[in-house]
Design an enzyme around this catalytic site. Structure first.
Site, short mmCIF file in Angstrom:
data_model
loop_
_atom_site.label_atom_id
_atom_site.label_comp_id
_atom_site.label_asym_id
_atom_site.label_seq_id
_atom_site.Cartn_x
_atom_site.Cartn_y
_atom_site.Cartn_z
N LYS A 1 0.84 -1.21 0.00
CA LYS A 1 0.00 0.00 0.00
C LYS A 1 0.88 1.25 0.00
CE LYS A 1 -4.05 -2.01 2.17
NZ LYS A 1 -5.02 -1.77 1.11
N HIS B 1 -0.74 -9.06 8.82
CA HIS B 1 -0.89 -7.66 8.41
C HIS B 1 -0.60 -6.67 9.54
CE1 HIS B 1 -2.45 -9.38 4.87
NE2 HIS B 1 -3.65 -9.63 5.31
#
Ligand SMILES: NC(=O)c1ccc[n+]([C@@H]2O[C@H](COP(=O)([O-])OP(=O)(O)OC[C@H]3O[C@@H](n4cnc5c(N)ncnc54)[C@H](OP(=O)(O)O)[C@@H]3O)[C@@H](O)[C@H]2O)c1
Length: 484
Positions: free
Chosen positions: A182, A240
């Protein structure tokens, strides 16, 4: 601001599982967008492979549909789509059998970068690795890309690492955690290490606490059977959220290079203190009008698996001793929102006297939606009425800040696949990192199972169980609102 797109070298990319959901929704539309932007050139070759019998032509039709459905930002330009489809090929292959491999070998070129995306279940990784070697398709410098989940616990992650290591060097293995792809996550490193402003304050002396939230509004849906064997800890926290924690807490690497960055991340995981049971809250969403409960979604009234988890963590190192990190993630929450918030301490003395409801400086790094950063600073409330202070955001939405000439923020998968082709492992997890994260996770999960701990229920559309709020309240802190 106009950004330059540098084309990558010619490559052959084989997507095992090329007809699957991940390939259709993410990988193939992402490759098209990179082609559309000029980064992937017409010298590339993309080969789909799975058991289904299909011709090249049929595969191209399948991919065309995927692009129509999912590549919205990349432009629906007929001529470009047509040109992209010419890069595509298809070979029917069973990972567990011997047919198709000869054909694949024939279709691959000798003089270009070779990459193999294992977009299949992890139970097939070993079969694919073995056959790529047996059929002399893998070269010493080829790359393999493996998807999450990387193991179910420490033992299985070790076994998987050992299997892959039999056929490939660590420098050839790209373990995807798409959170690392990201834009904001990389910006976190740019902001921390590209400015003098933040790093001197980035420690226990100035940071009161850090919050990491990954909230989803969806339930487990059709993945119930899979999810129930995993839960929020294995599915989200171990990978994550742990990766985000590493990036926020790590020391500056000496260079922005794969092993330098990954060495620092590994040190963070190793510095994690054991977590007491009182610092963890697990939850399961209840049902509501038109919404099934977690237990009915997974079809097991006795399920003890969590769809929500919140925890307070501490790191035993010089930088962070005493600063709590609060992490939470869950399904069926109030909003779909992922962010990291660095909450700074108040100034040591207020020359303006007592001010009610002061909330101080907070740096918020938004991962989704609206990737960007926001720094809350204190200013004087405008107008007459004395020296009253208010907090205002210094907002930086990437889309707005960089203007219309800037490249569209690429999807995480898109960027990561380009990194594979460029041979840059910085944003991929190293084997020892994954094992360290499991080594930390395993005893917690085993403890819950041994004690038969039951998750608390929470209302769908809420911020999780009440007890998760108390985790902060009891220390005079509060979670940030979960909002889009
Ligand atoms: N979907 C996502 O959003 C997502 C997100 C993160 C990670 N992942 C991971 O990515 C991987 C793929 O997920 P997915 O959702 O795309 O799964 P999927 O929709 O079930 O697709 C699986 C793919 O593997 C192929 N396949 C199955 N058995 C095979 C075999 N023996 N030999 C060759 N090909 C075989 C299937 O095609 P045939 O049946 O024709 O062989 C299909 O193309 C999984 O490891 C998953 O955990 C997925």
């Amino acid at each position: 601001m106009v950004s330059r797109v540098i084309p990558v070298d010619p490559f052959d990319l084989v997507i095992f599982g090329g007809t699957g959901d991940l390939a259709r929704r993410k990988i193939l539309p992402g490759l098209y967008r990179r082609f559309w932007s000029g980064q992937v050139t017409d010298k590339a070759r993309i080969i789909g492979a799975s058991r289904k019998e299909m011709s090249d032509q049929e595969y191209r039709a399948f991919v065309q549909e995927a692009i129509r459905e999912f590549a919205i930002e990349g432009g629906q330009d007929d001529a470009r789509i047509e040109a992209f489809l010419k890069l595509l090929h298809y070979v029917p292959i069973d990972a567990t059998g011997e047919s198709g491999w000869k054909e694949l070998r024939k279709r691959m070129r000798q003089d270009v970068i070779r990459a193999f995306n294992f977009s299949v279940g992890p139970n097939l990784f070993g079969d694919l690795a073995e056959r790529l070697h047996k059929h002399k398709i893998a070269s010493n410098d080829c790359r393999i890309v493996v998807e999450k989940p990387f193991g179910h616990d420490l033992a299985s992650a070790k076994a998987l690492n050992a299997t892959l290591a039999r056929y490939f060097d660590e420098t050839q293995i790209y373990r995807i955690d798409h959170y690392l792809g990201k834009e904001t996550v990389q910006n976190l490193m740019a902001v921390r290490f590209g400015n003098i402003l933040f790093e001197p304050l980035w420690n226990a002396q100035y940071v009161d606490h850090i919050q990491i939230t990954v909230a989803e509004t969806v339930g487990v849906g059709g993945r119930g059977a899979y999810y129930d064997k995993s839960g929020a800890m294995r599915d989200m926290m171990q990978n994550h959220l742990m990766q985000l924690l590493c990036l926020i807490a790590m020391e500056p690497p000496h260079r922005f290079e794969p092993d330098a960055v990954r060495d620092e991340k590994l040190k963070v995981i190793r510095a994690l203190d054991p977590v007491g049971n009182g610092d963890i809250v697990r939850g399961q969403y209840a049902g509501a009008e038109g919404i099934d409960s977690y237990v009915s979604d997974v079809g097991d009234d006795d399920s003890l698996t969590e769809s929500f988890i919140a925890m307070k963590l501490h790191l035993s190192n010089w930088r962070w001793k005493g600063t709590p990190f609060y992490l939470r993630t869950g399904k069926r929450l109030k909003a779909r929102a992922s962010e990291i918030a660095v909450v700074f301490k108040d100034p040591p003395h207020s020359i303006f006297g007592e001010q009610e409801d002061r909330r101080g400086n907070v740096l918020v790094i938004r991962l989704q939606p609206n990737e960007g950063m926001n720094l809350r600073v204190t200013i004087k409330e405008p107008g007459p009425g004395g020296m009253r202070l208010v907090e205002v955001p210094l907002d930086m939405s990437f889309a707005e800040a960089l203007g219309p000439g800037a490249a569209a923020v690429p999807d995480a998968y898109e960027r990561l696949i380009m990194d594979v082709i460029r041979g840059n492992q910085t944003l991929f997890m190293r084997g020892d990192e994954v094992e360290a994260a499991w080594a930390w996770t395993d005893p917690l999960i085993e403890g819950w199972a041994k004690r038969g701990d039951r998750p608390r229920t929470y209302q769908p559309g809420s911020a999780g169980p009440e007890e998760a709020l108390v985790l902060l309240y009891r220390e005079g802190r509060r979670w940030r609102e979960i909002a889009e």
